[in-house]
Design a protein around this motif. Structure first.
Motif, PDB file in Angstrom:
ATOM      1  N   VAL A   1       3.534   4.205  -6.481  1.00 57.35           N
ATOM      2  CA  VAL A   1       3.569   5.037  -5.281  1.00 57.35           C
ATOM      3  C   VAL A   1       2.628   4.475  -4.222  1.00 57.35           C
ATOM      4  CG1 VAL A   1       3.008   7.305  -4.354  1.00 57.35           C
ATOM      5  CG2 VAL A   1       4.274   7.123  -6.498  1.00 57.35           C
ATOM      6  N   GLU A   2       1.442   4.099  -4.634  1.00 55.00           N
ATOM      7  CA  GLU A   2       0.475   3.567  -3.677  1.00 55.00           C
ATOM      8  C   GLU A   2       0.998   2.295  -3.017  1.00 55.00           C
ATOM      9  OE1 GLU A   2      -4.323   3.162  -3.333  1.00 55.00           O
ATOM     10  OE2 GLU A   2      -3.314   4.625  -4.601  1.00 55.00           O
ATOM     11  N   ASN A   3       1.646   1.450  -3.790  1.00 56.02           N
ATOM     12  CA  ASN A   3       2.203   0.224  -3.210  1.00 56.02           C
ATOM     13  C   ASN A   3       3.404   0.504  -2.321  1.00 56.02           C
ATOM     14  OD1 ASN A   3       1.028  -2.590  -4.120  1.00 56.02           O
ATOM     15  ND2 ASN A   3       0.682  -1.143  -5.791  1.00 56.02           N
ATOM     16  N   ALA A   4       4.191   1.523  -2.648  1.00 55.07           N
ATOM     17  CA  ALA A   4       5.293   1.895  -1.755  1.00 55.07           C
ATOM     18  C   ALA A   4       4.759   2.308  -0.393  1.00 55.07           C
ATOM     19  CB  ALA A   4       6.113   3.023  -2.386  1.00 55.07           C
ATOM     20  N   VAL A   5       3.647   3.051  -0.379  1.00 50.65           N
ATOM     21  CA  VAL A   5       3.033   3.445   0.885  1.00 50.65           C
ATOM     22  C   VAL A   5       2.513   2.218   1.627  1.00 50.65           C
ATOM     23  CG1 VAL A   5       1.109   4.717   1.917  1.00 50.65           C
ATOM     24  CG2 VAL A   5       2.486   5.781   0.106  1.00 50.65           C
TER      25      VAL A   5
ATOM     26  N   ALA B   1       5.026   6.596   8.699  1.00 50.01           N
ATOM     27  CA  ALA B   1       5.480   5.390   7.999  1.00 50.01           C
ATOM     28  C   ALA B   1       6.471   5.727   6.900  1.00 50.01           C
ATOM     29  CB  ALA B   1       4.291   4.641   7.401  1.00 50.01           C
ATOM     30  N   ALA B   2       6.175   6.789   6.119  1.00 50.00           N
ATOM     31  CA  ALA B   2       6.989   7.088   4.941  1.00 50.00           C
ATOM     32  C   ALA B   2       7.054   8.577   4.689  1.00 50.00           C
ATOM     33  CB  ALA B   2       6.421   6.382   3.710  1.00 50.00           C
ATOM     34  N   ILE B   3       8.203   9.020   4.219  1.00 54.92           N
ATOM     35  CA  ILE B   3       8.382  10.337   3.620  1.00 54.92           C
ATOM     36  C   ILE B   3       8.609  10.098   2.131  1.00 54.92           C
ATOM     37  CG2 ILE B   3       9.887  12.353   3.451  1.00 54.92           C
ATOM     38  CD1 ILE B   3      10.498  12.024   6.425  1.00 54.92           C
ATOM     39  N   VAL B   4       7.765  10.717   1.305  1.00 48.40           N
ATOM     40  CA  VAL B   4       7.790  10.473  -0.141  1.00 48.40           C
ATOM     41  C   VAL B   4       8.084  11.783  -0.860  1.00 48.40           C
ATOM     42  CG1 VAL B   4       6.545   9.521  -2.121  1.00 48.40           C
ATOM     43  CG2 VAL B   4       6.030   8.679   0.200  1.00 48.40           C
ATOM     44  N   ILE B   5       9.110  11.794  -1.712  1.00 48.50           N
ATOM     45  CA  ILE B   5       9.460  13.017  -2.435  1.00 48.50           C
ATOM     46  C   ILE B   5      10.065  12.684  -3.790  1.00 48.50           C
ATOM     47  CG2 ILE B   5      11.765  13.157  -1.398  1.00 48.50           C
ATOM     48  CD1 ILE B   5      11.367  16.266  -1.389  1.00 48.50           C
ATOM     49  N   GLU B   6       9.786  13.549  -4.759  1.00 50.11           N
ATOM     50  CA  GLU B   6      10.456  13.486  -6.054  1.00 50.11           C
ATOM     51  C   GLU B   6      11.782  14.230  -5.928  1.00 50.11           C
ATOM     52  OE1 GLU B   6       7.137  14.811  -9.063  1.00 50.11           O
ATOM     53  OE2 GLU B   6       6.764  15.543  -7.036  1.00 50.11           O
ATOM     54  N   PRO B   7      12.913  13.616  -6.266  1.00 50.06           N
ATOM     55  CA  PRO B   7      14.197  14.325  -6.174  1.00 50.06           C
ATOM     56  C   PRO B   7      14.251  15.587  -7.018  1.00 50.06           C
ATOM     57  CG  PRO B   7      14.547  11.965  -6.394  1.00 50.06           C
ATOM     58  CD  PRO B   7      13.084  12.200  -6.624  1.00 50.06           C
ATOM     59  N   ILE B   8      13.562  15.605  -8.126  1.00 53.69           N
ATOM     60  CA  ILE B   8      13.229  16.831  -8.851  1.00 53.69           C
ATOM     61  C   ILE B   8      11.732  16.764  -9.086  1.00 53.69           C
ATOM     62  CG2 ILE B   8      13.533  18.203 -10.943  1.00 53.69           C
ATOM     63  CD1 ILE B   8      16.299  17.017 -11.255  1.00 53.69           C
TER      64      ILE B   8
ATOM     65  N   ASP C   1      10.473   9.108  -5.240  1.00 55.50           N
ATOM     66  CA  ASP C   1       9.574   8.949  -6.381  1.00 55.50           C
ATOM     67  C   ASP C   1      10.343   9.388  -7.629  1.00 55.50           C
ATOM     68  OD1 ASP C   1       7.730   9.253  -8.422  1.00 55.50           O
ATOM     69  OD2 ASP C   1       6.175  10.122  -7.161  1.00 55.50           O
ATOM     70  N   GLU C   2      10.886   8.411  -8.343  1.00 55.49           N
ATOM     71  CA  GLU C   2      11.718   8.670  -9.528  1.00 55.49           C
ATOM     72  C   GLU C   2      10.957   8.336 -10.812  1.00 55.49           C
ATOM     73  OE1 GLU C   2      15.087   9.580  -9.961  1.00 55.49           O
ATOM     74  OE2 GLU C   2      16.047   9.327  -8.002  1.00 55.49           O
TER      75      GLU C   2
ATOM     76  N   GLY D   1      24.111  11.604  -3.589  1.00 54.21           N
ATOM     77  CA  GLY D   1      24.507  10.368  -2.934  1.00 54.21           C
ATOM     78  C   GLY D   1      23.430   9.756  -2.056  1.00 54.21           C
ATOM     79  N   ILE D   2      22.180  10.050  -2.361  1.00 55.44           N
ATOM     80  CA  ILE D   2      21.075   9.555  -1.540  1.00 55.44           C
ATOM     81  C   ILE D   2      20.738   8.115  -1.918  1.00 55.44           C
ATOM     82  CG2 ILE D   2      18.587   9.799  -1.150  1.00 55.44           C
ATOM     83  CD1 ILE D   2      19.133  12.858  -1.325  1.00 55.44           C
ATOM     84  N   VAL D   3      20.609   7.281  -0.909  1.00 61.22           N
ATOM     85  CA  VAL D   3      20.208   5.883  -1.096  1.00 61.22           C
ATOM     86  C   VAL D   3      18.837   5.716  -0.440  1.00 61.22           C
ATOM     87  CG1 VAL D   3      20.742   3.468  -0.633  1.00 61.22           C
ATOM     88  CG2 VAL D   3      22.602   5.089  -1.114  1.00 61.22           C
ATOM     89  N   PRO D   4      17.772   5.711  -1.237  1.00 66.50           N
ATOM     90  CA  PRO D   4      16.429   5.598  -0.649  1.00 66.50           C
ATOM     91  C   PRO D   4      16.163   4.199  -0.115  1.00 66.50           C
ATOM     92  CG  PRO D   4      16.306   5.563  -3.039  1.00 66.50           C
ATOM     93  CD  PRO D   4      17.742   5.805  -2.696  1.00 66.50           C
ATOM     94  N   ASP D   5      15.243   4.126   0.825  1.00 69.20           N
ATOM     95  CA  ASP D   5      14.804   2.805   1.300  1.00 69.20           C
ATOM     96  C   ASP D   5      13.960   2.120   0.236  1.00 69.20           C
ATOM     97  OD1 ASP D   5      15.946   3.057   3.945  1.00 69.20           O
ATOM     98  OD2 ASP D   5      14.355   4.513   4.355  1.00 69.20           O
ATOM     99  N   LEU D   6      13.074   2.904  -0.396  1.00 62.61           N
ATOM    100  CA  LEU D   6      12.263   2.420  -1.509  1.00 62.61           C
ATOM    101  C   LEU D   6      12.366   3.441  -2.637  1.00 62.61           C
ATOM    102  CD1 LEU D   6       8.935   1.345   0.305  1.00 62.61           C
ATOM    103  CD2 LEU D   6      10.915  -0.102  -0.235  1.00 62.61           C
ATOM    104  N   ILE D   7      12.310   2.969  -3.864  1.00 66.60           N
ATOM    105  CA  ILE D   7      12.329   3.856  -5.022  1.00 66.60           C
ATOM    106  C   ILE D   7      11.232   3.403  -5.973  1.00 66.60           C
ATOM    107  CG2 ILE D   7      14.145   2.481  -6.148  1.00 66.60           C
ATOM    108  CD1 ILE D   7      15.194   5.094  -7.352  1.00 66.60           C
ATOM    109  N   THR D   8      10.429   4.363  -6.426  1.00 67.32           N
ATOM    110  CA  THR D   8       9.358   4.039  -7.374  1.00 67.32           C
ATOM    111  C   THR D   8       9.768   4.484  -8.765  1.00 67.32           C
ATOM    112  OG1 THR D   8       8.205   6.135  -6.974  1.00 67.32           O
ATOM    113  CG2 THR D   8       7.561   4.252  -5.618  1.00 67.32           C
ATOM    114  N   THR D   9       9.488   3.648  -9.757  1.00 61.57           N
ATOM    115  CA  THR D   9       9.837   3.943 -11.143  1.00 61.57           C
ATOM    116  C   THR D   9       8.677   3.589 -12.060  1.00 61.57           C
ATOM    117  OG1 THR D   9      10.902   1.759 -11.320  1.00 61.57           O
ATOM    118  CG2 THR D   9      12.340   3.640 -10.846  1.00 61.57           C
TER     119      THR D   9
END
Length: 450
Positions: free
Chosen positions: A137-141, A228-235, A266-267, A285-293
């Motif tokens: 997450v920190e690197n995505a930011v 810069a970013a909106i970060v959310i967990e889909p659930i 944030d997956e 059907g969401i296609v994120p710009d970045l996805i964290t795993t």
């Protein structure tokens, strides 16, 4: 009943209690733990494990407990899946480390290729590997800030993103994650999320009203051009397995696209078949710009990733991303084994079947026990929210009591939620149906015994 994964641990797939929980050997080990390990490192259930696999964990006293936790959604493929053990063992014998930034190796590249293929969207992608979810997450930011040349980060009520300084600031819940650890990193802003069960005007209004409120706050208090970013967990995970009302996430994505904001899914807890899809954001059907795993990616070995649009990921200068252990070769080998296992066993279908069983049983329990206010979730990521009967007042005391009763009967369950009133269920996706049913029987008896 043998392990459902051929070549996995020869563990009988059964609940077996030979001592009280915890037993004397676990109690002895826990006394050692208290004398050696920092007090801030908590323990949900102090049974000390010697073997685990399929749907059970076996402790030092010989007790075999049904696992509804999966190490917090880590062991999706089980605790010792054959391909994970085989590939990690072979890599362990070859070499344990060189540092990919010094002398690289194929395993890192292979994991990046797999993630670029599996994650949503058919655009060109790049991946960088790290060690933990918080680090991802920190690197995505970092990446989003570098790409956009902006600083603000938007997160949501009830969200959880990690325990580093930045990700603590991004996390909503104070105790136990943030208390006493500030000050936190600046330029993090929190907005409402569409929490259907607790939306004041009703779940049918949650998506539209929450999205409008979030966007209004961003525009008025931050300025969309600064984000810069909106970060959310889909659930939302630690927040209580909150699935935002349908339509909320697409509205937030649309707003991000219109304003040049990087949308980050944030997956970390939801990814890798946990919800019955490779990634939870696929549901709308969401296609994120970045996805964290992280978590479920490598069958229990520490590995995390940021995957995203090539133009965003490649915007960072050479040397700007990385870390000594990021993409460790043994963890990469385990990840390849884990992903192959998910495909071979069709664990998305298995997660869906688990969800059908659990939701049916839990909704029936909701009819019987008026302390169960809400039943929610997808796939093998299911939760119940407990309230004072006749109200929506959170009931963390009953939640803790039910969890303790389950533990005493050999069922490992976890709690969660901003208010501490959610029981969350994360069984391994390879759990036998008989154990799943038995675990639900134990849960029902715990409620009946209140």
């Amino acid at each position: 009943m043998s392990s459902p994964l051929p070549g996995g641990p020869a563990l009988p797939q059964e609940r077996r209690l030979v001592t009280a929980i915890p037993g004397p050997k676990s109690q002895e080990l826990h006394a050692r733990k208290l004398g050696a390990v920092a007090a801030g490192v908590g323990t949900t259930l102090p049974v000390y494990i010697t073997r685990a696999g399929g749907g059970v964990v076996e402790d030092v006293d010989g007790n075999s407990l049904i696992d509804f936790g999966s190490g917090i959604a880590v062991t999706n493929v089980g605790n010792a899946a054959e391909l994970v053990v085989e590939k990690a063992s072979a890599q362990l014998a070859a070499f344990t480390h060189t540092c990919f930034m010094v002398t690289p190796y194929e395993g890192y590249v292979a994991v990046a290729e797999a993630l670029n293929e599996l994650t949503p969207g058919d655009h060109e992608k790049r991946t960088a590997l790290f060690n933990s979810g918080a680090e991802a997450v920190e690197n995505a930011v970092k990446i989003a800030r570098h790409y956009t040349k902006r600083t603000a980060v938007v997160v949501f009520d009830h969200g959880y993103h990690g325990r580093t300084n930045l990700t603590m600031g991004m996390t909503a819940k104070n105790m136990p994650y943030k208390e006493g650890f500030g000050p936190f990193a600046p330029e993090v802003y929190r907005v409402p999320v569409a929490y259907p069960y607790r939306w004041l005007t009703g779940p049918e209004n949650a998506a539209d009203e929450a999205a409008a409120a979030a966007i209004d706050i961003i525009n008025k208090q931050i300025g969309a051009h600064n984000v810069a970013a909106i970060v959310i967990e889909p659930i939302q995970g630690e927040g209580g397995f909150i699935e935002p009302a349908k339509g909320f996430l697409p509205k937030i994505v649309e707003f991000a696209r219109e304003n040049g904001i990087v949308f980050v899914a944030d997956e970390i807890q939801t990814g890798f078949c946990r919800t019955g899809q490779w990634f939870a954001c696929e549901d709308e059907g969401i296609v994120p710009d970045l996805i964290t795993t992280a978590k479920g990616i490598a069958g229990g070995l520490p590995l995390a990733a940021v995957t995203g649009r090539a133009e965003i990921m490649d915007a960072v200068h050479g040397g700007g991303l990385g870390g000594t252990y990021g993409g460790n070769p043994v963890a990469c080998a385990a990840a390849i084994g884990s992903i192959e296992t998910m495909k071979q066993l069709d664990l998305n279908a298995k997660a869906q079947a688990i969800g059908e069983t659990m939701l049916t049983r839990l909704r029936a329990m909701q009819e019987k026990f008026d302390t169960i206010g809400d039943v929610r979730g997808r796939g093998a990521m299911i939760a119940i929210e407990l309230v004072k009967p006749g109200t929506k007042e959170p009931d963390p005391q009953t939640t803790a009591a039910v969890a303790a009763a389950c533990h005493q009967q050999g069922l490992l369950v976890l709690t969660a939620g901003t208010y501490g009133n959610v029981l969350r269920f994360l069984p391994p996706l390879v759990i036998p149906q008989e154990l799943l049913n038995e675990g639900l029987d134990i849960l029902e008896s715990a409620f009946a015994g209140l």
